[in-house]
Structures are given as C-alpha cells and as structure tokens.
Scaffold this motif. Structure first.
Motif, PDB file in Angstrom:
ATOM      1  N   GLU A   1      15.603 -19.129 -17.921  1.00  0.00           N
ATOM      2  CA  GLU A   1      16.969 -19.656 -17.869  1.00  0.00           C
ATOM      3  C   GLU A   1      18.018 -18.550 -17.986  1.00  0.00           C
ATOM      4  O   GLU A   1      19.121 -18.677 -17.488  1.00  0.00           O
ATOM      5  CB  GLU A   1      17.207 -20.647 -19.020  1.00  0.00           C
ATOM      6  N   HIS A   2      17.667 -17.488 -18.714  1.00  0.00           N
ATOM      7  CA  HIS A   2      18.654 -16.454 -19.047  1.00  0.00           C
ATOM      8  C   HIS A   2      18.337 -15.130 -18.351  1.00  0.00           C
ATOM      9  O   HIS A   2      18.440 -14.059 -18.932  1.00  0.00           O
ATOM     10  CB  HIS A   2      18.706 -16.270 -20.572  1.00  0.00           C
ATOM     11  N   ALA A   3      17.946 -15.250 -17.076  1.00  0.00           N
ATOM     12  CA  ALA A   3      17.432 -14.104 -16.322  1.00  0.00           C
ATOM     13  C   ALA A   3      18.500 -13.077 -15.960  1.00  0.00           C
ATOM     14  O   ALA A   3      18.194 -11.912 -15.742  1.00  0.00           O
ATOM     15  CB  ALA A   3      16.773 -14.622 -15.042  1.00  0.00           C
TER      16      ALA A   3
ATOM     17  N   TRP B   1      22.818 -12.535 -21.327  1.00  0.00           N
ATOM     18  CA  TRP B   1      21.507 -12.781 -20.688  1.00  0.00           C
ATOM     19  C   TRP B   1      20.418 -12.395 -21.649  1.00  0.00           C
ATOM     20  O   TRP B   1      20.689 -11.993 -22.790  1.00  0.00           O
ATOM     21  CB  TRP B   1      21.411 -12.001 -19.382  1.00  0.00           C
ATOM     22  N   ASP B   2      19.167 -12.525 -21.179  1.00  0.00           N
ATOM     23  CA  ASP B   2      18.012 -12.063 -21.948  1.00  0.00           C
ATOM     24  C   ASP B   2      17.473 -10.804 -21.261  1.00  0.00           C
ATOM     25  O   ASP B   2      16.653 -10.903 -20.329  1.00  0.00           O
ATOM     26  CB  ASP B   2      16.913 -13.132 -21.976  1.00  0.00           C
ATOM     27  N   PRO B   3      17.926  -9.630 -21.691  1.00  0.00           N
ATOM     28  CA  PRO B   3      17.490  -8.401 -21.010  1.00  0.00           C
ATOM     29  C   PRO B   3      15.961  -8.305 -20.972  1.00  0.00           C
ATOM     30  O   PRO B   3      15.291  -8.536 -21.978  1.00  0.00           O
ATOM     31  CB  PRO B   3      18.080  -7.274 -21.883  1.00  0.00           C
TER      32      PRO B   3
ATOM     33  N   SER C   1      24.832 -15.814 -15.270  1.00  0.00           N
ATOM     34  CA  SER C   1      24.852 -15.613 -16.725  1.00  0.00           C
ATOM     35  C   SER C   1      25.014 -16.909 -17.514  1.00  0.00           C
ATOM     36  O   SER C   1      25.738 -17.813 -17.106  1.00  0.00           O
ATOM     37  CB  SER C   1      26.025 -14.689 -17.080  1.00  0.00           C
ATOM     38  N   ARG C   2      24.397 -16.935 -18.680  1.00  0.00           N
ATOM     39  CA  ARG C   2      24.586 -18.069 -19.581  1.00  0.00           C
ATOM     40  C   ARG C   2      26.011 -18.132 -20.119  1.00  0.00           C
ATOM     41  O   ARG C   2      26.393 -19.125 -20.738  1.00  0.00           O
ATOM     42  CB  ARG C   2      23.594 -18.004 -20.729  1.00  0.00           C
ATOM     43  N   LEU C   3      26.793 -17.080 -19.890  1.00  0.00           N
ATOM     44  CA  LEU C   3      28.199 -17.134 -20.317  1.00  0.00           C
ATOM     45  C   LEU C   3      28.966 -18.198 -19.528  1.00  0.00           C
ATOM     46  O   LEU C   3      29.951 -18.753 -20.019  1.00  0.00           O
ATOM     47  CB  LEU C   3      28.872 -15.771 -20.125  1.00  0.00           C
TER      48      LEU C   3
ATOM     49  N   VAL D   1      10.398 -18.221 -20.601  1.00  0.00           N
ATOM     50  CA  VAL D   1      10.335 -16.842 -21.081  1.00  0.00           C
ATOM     51  C   VAL D   1      11.744 -16.354 -21.419  1.00  0.00           C
ATOM     52  O   VAL D   1      12.649 -16.418 -20.591  1.00  0.00           O
ATOM     53  CB  VAL D   1       9.685 -15.917 -20.027  1.00  0.00           C
ATOM     54  N   HIS D   2      11.888 -15.845 -22.652  1.00  0.00           N
ATOM     55  CA  HIS D   2      13.185 -15.392 -23.165  1.00  0.00           C
ATOM     56  C   HIS D   2      13.032 -14.061 -23.876  1.00  0.00           C
ATOM     57  O   HIS D   2      11.933 -13.668 -24.247  1.00  0.00           O
ATOM     58  CB  HIS D   2      13.723 -16.406 -24.185  1.00  0.00           C
ATOM     59  N   SER D   3      14.188 -13.395 -24.111  1.00  0.00           N
ATOM     60  CA  SER D   3      14.171 -12.237 -25.011  1.00  0.00           C
ATOM     61  C   SER D   3      15.278 -12.399 -26.036  1.00  0.00           C
ATOM     62  O   SER D   3      16.248 -13.131 -25.813  1.00  0.00           O
ATOM     63  CB  SER D   3      14.321 -10.927 -24.233  1.00  0.00           C
ATOM     64  N   PHE D   4      15.097 -11.734 -27.183  1.00  0.00           N
ATOM     65  CA  PHE D   4      16.102 -11.831 -28.258  1.00  0.00           C
ATOM     66  C   PHE D   4      16.493 -10.447 -28.738  1.00  0.00           C
ATOM     67  O   PHE D   4      15.751  -9.474 -28.575  1.00  0.00           O
ATOM     68  CB  PHE D   4      15.602 -12.712 -29.411  1.00  0.00           C
TER      69      PHE D   4
ATOM     70  N   ILE E   1       8.413 -18.726 -24.943  1.00  0.00           N
ATOM     71  CA  ILE E   1       8.042 -17.401 -25.437  1.00  0.00           C
ATOM     72  C   ILE E   1       9.313 -16.586 -25.637  1.00  0.00           C
ATOM     73  O   ILE E   1      10.154 -16.501 -24.734  1.00  0.00           O
ATOM     74  CB  ILE E   1       7.112 -16.688 -24.436  1.00  0.00           C
ATOM     75  N   GLU E   2       9.464 -15.998 -26.816  1.00  0.00           N
ATOM     76  CA  GLU E   2      10.609 -15.137 -27.130  1.00  0.00           C
ATOM     77  C   GLU E   2      10.096 -13.721 -27.402  1.00  0.00           C
ATOM     78  O   GLU E   2       9.228 -13.526 -28.253  1.00  0.00           O
ATOM     79  CB  GLU E   2      11.337 -15.647 -28.385  1.00  0.00           C
ATOM     80  N   ILE E   3      10.649 -12.745 -26.694  1.00  0.00           N
ATOM     81  CA  ILE E   3      10.209 -11.346 -26.820  1.00  0.00           C
ATOM     82  C   ILE E   3      11.384 -10.502 -27.315  1.00  0.00           C
ATOM     83  O   ILE E   3      12.478 -10.605 -26.751  1.00  0.00           O
ATOM     84  CB  ILE E   3       9.757 -10.797 -25.446  1.00  0.00           C
TER      85      ILE E   3
HETATM   86 ZN   LIG Z   1      17.014 -16.989 -23.751  1.00  0.00          ZN
END
Ligand SMILES: [Zn+2]
Length: 256
Positions: A32-34, A58-60, A83-85, A153-156, A225-227
């Motif tokens: 979603e946050h690519a 975004w999720d870098p 962007s999710r913005l 798939v996400h990143s934090f 999944i959060e990375i």
């Molecule tokens: Zn995300």
C-alpha cells in the motif's frame, strides 16, 4: 486548503500497478505504501523536502522487497503508485488516518481542513481503484478454483518520536493469526533478525485494514509483514530480507 478538480492527471497515470500479473503462486502480495510520489497537481503539500522522502510519505524499501518476493514465488504484486500523504490505502475513508494533517512530528499543510468533496475525490481516485483491484484479483482466482494467501509488505522507521525501535521484522495479524503463527514458528530458530509478533504496532492501531477487507471475512490466510527500513536501504539488504521472507513463506505454506 487545496481544491482539486481532478486528483490525478493524465500524466500522473494509473494509481494502481500490478507486477507479475498471471503469477501462479497462491500468495498475493500487496504494497500500500510503495511510493512517495505526489500527484502533480498537489505540489509538495507544503512539506519540506526531507519529509517528502521520509517514512511519513511512504515505506522506503518495501516495494523493492515485495518485487523480489514476487519474483521468487512467481506471485502477483499489487501496489499503489502514489504517496500515503494523499490517501493512505491501508485505511478506510472514515478513518482520520486516511488523509492525515499531522504525521509524527510533521504538519501537512496541504491536508488541513479538507472539504468533504475533496476527501471524496481522493477516495475515488486512489483508495477505491486500489482496493477494487485486489478484490478483482481474489475474485478471479476464487472463480478459477485457486486459493489466495494475502501478504501485505511494509517498512517502519527505526526511530519514532525519538525512540529507537529494536525489533527488525514484525509479523502482524488481526483476528486470524494462522499464517503469522506459522511464520513465527518457522523463524523461531533464526538469529538473523530480531523478530516479533504485532510489533512495532498491531491491529488496535488500525493497520490491518487491507487484511480485514479482503481476507479475514472469507477466511483467507493472511499476514502483514513490517520490516525496519534501515535493513532495506540497498539491493543487498533488500535481497537478503526478501529471500529470508520467501523461505519463511514457503515453509509456512507447505501444508496450507
Ligand atoms: Zn506501511
């Protein structure tokens, strides 16, 4: 307040992208946050350059990891190109987090005092086509007698409100923990990464929307999944994490 007649121009293109369409894996990957791309009509939303490249936009690394897993598994990947913005596609239109005017320490001037009409335009331009494309993919598989395993798939960010986060990979779930349980069990013996359940946040924070919409009702296996994004800043890190997660998914889905 920004008032747009059209959220996306012709030059902006389609809000939804699909990689490896026709992939044969049961796994359906969603990111979603690519992207941190803003539609051209919105300028910079009044944000400084460092905010526009940061985790609030975004999720870098998440898209690159998703693409690598898609390739490894021969899986379809659906991702949002904006962007999710502008609209956070992992939030329903009724959530204040769908079009935030504050994110962590940043005010987002271009999202302040949005009219109902502008919210509706963004929802129609970004959220509905995105969630609709996922629904369409699942419906086509179901019709063809194929299973779907939904994996988002996400990143934090490693540092949030000044606090360092120790966890490196999180497996998140809502009411259906079956796949998260299996992945945690498969990862139990690894010392490669610090892994946790429902970290750095969980369903109570509203982050399982996509899982809720598409997987939990119909009973499809699902996981988020959060990375931690400092692990996936380059090709090498992205490849290591993607290959590690591919192995866990394969092991977790053997008898699924
Ligand atoms: Zn995300």
């Amino acid at each position: 307040m920004l008032v747009q007649s059209a959220v996306l121009t012709e030059a902006d293109g389609d809000p939804v992208a699909v990689d490896n369409a026709g992939g044969r894996s049961d796994v359906l990957l969603v990111c979603e946050h690519a992207s941190n791309r803003l539609p051209e009509g919105y300028g910079d939303l009044g944000l400084p350059a460092d905010a526009l490249t940061s985790h609030i936009a975004w999720d870098p690394g998440a898209l690159a990891v998703s693409q690598r897993i898609a390739k490894n598994l021969d899986a379809v990947l659906v991702y949002q190109r904006f962007s999710r913005l502008i609209y956070d596609c992992n939030r329903p239109p009724t959530s204040p987090a769908a079009m935030r005017d504050v994110s962590e320490v940043f005010r987002i001037p271009g999202n302040e005092n949005l009219s109902e009409a502008e919210k509706a335009r963004r929802t129609a331009a970004l959220y509905l086509p995105f969630q609709g494309r996922i629904a369409q993919e699942i419906a086509a598989r179901t019709k063809a007698g194929r299973a779907t395993v939904l994996v988002t798939v996400h990143s934090f960010t490693p540092v949030y409100y000044g606090q360092k986060r120790e966890v490196e990979i999180g497996f998140l779930h809502d009411r259906d923990s079956r796949l998260a349980d299996r992945m945690l069990a498969a990862a139990a013996d690894t010392n490669l990464y610090l892994i946790a359940r429902n970290e750095p946040y969980g369903a109570a924070d509203g982050v399982t929307h996509t899982l809720e919409v598409h997987a939990i009702g119909p009973g499809l296996l699902n996981v988020m999944i959060e990375i931690r994004n400092d692990l996936i800043t380059d090709d090498v890190g992205q490849g290591f994490v993607a290959d590690f997660l591919t192995g866990l998914l394969r092991e977790s889905l053997v008898d699924a």
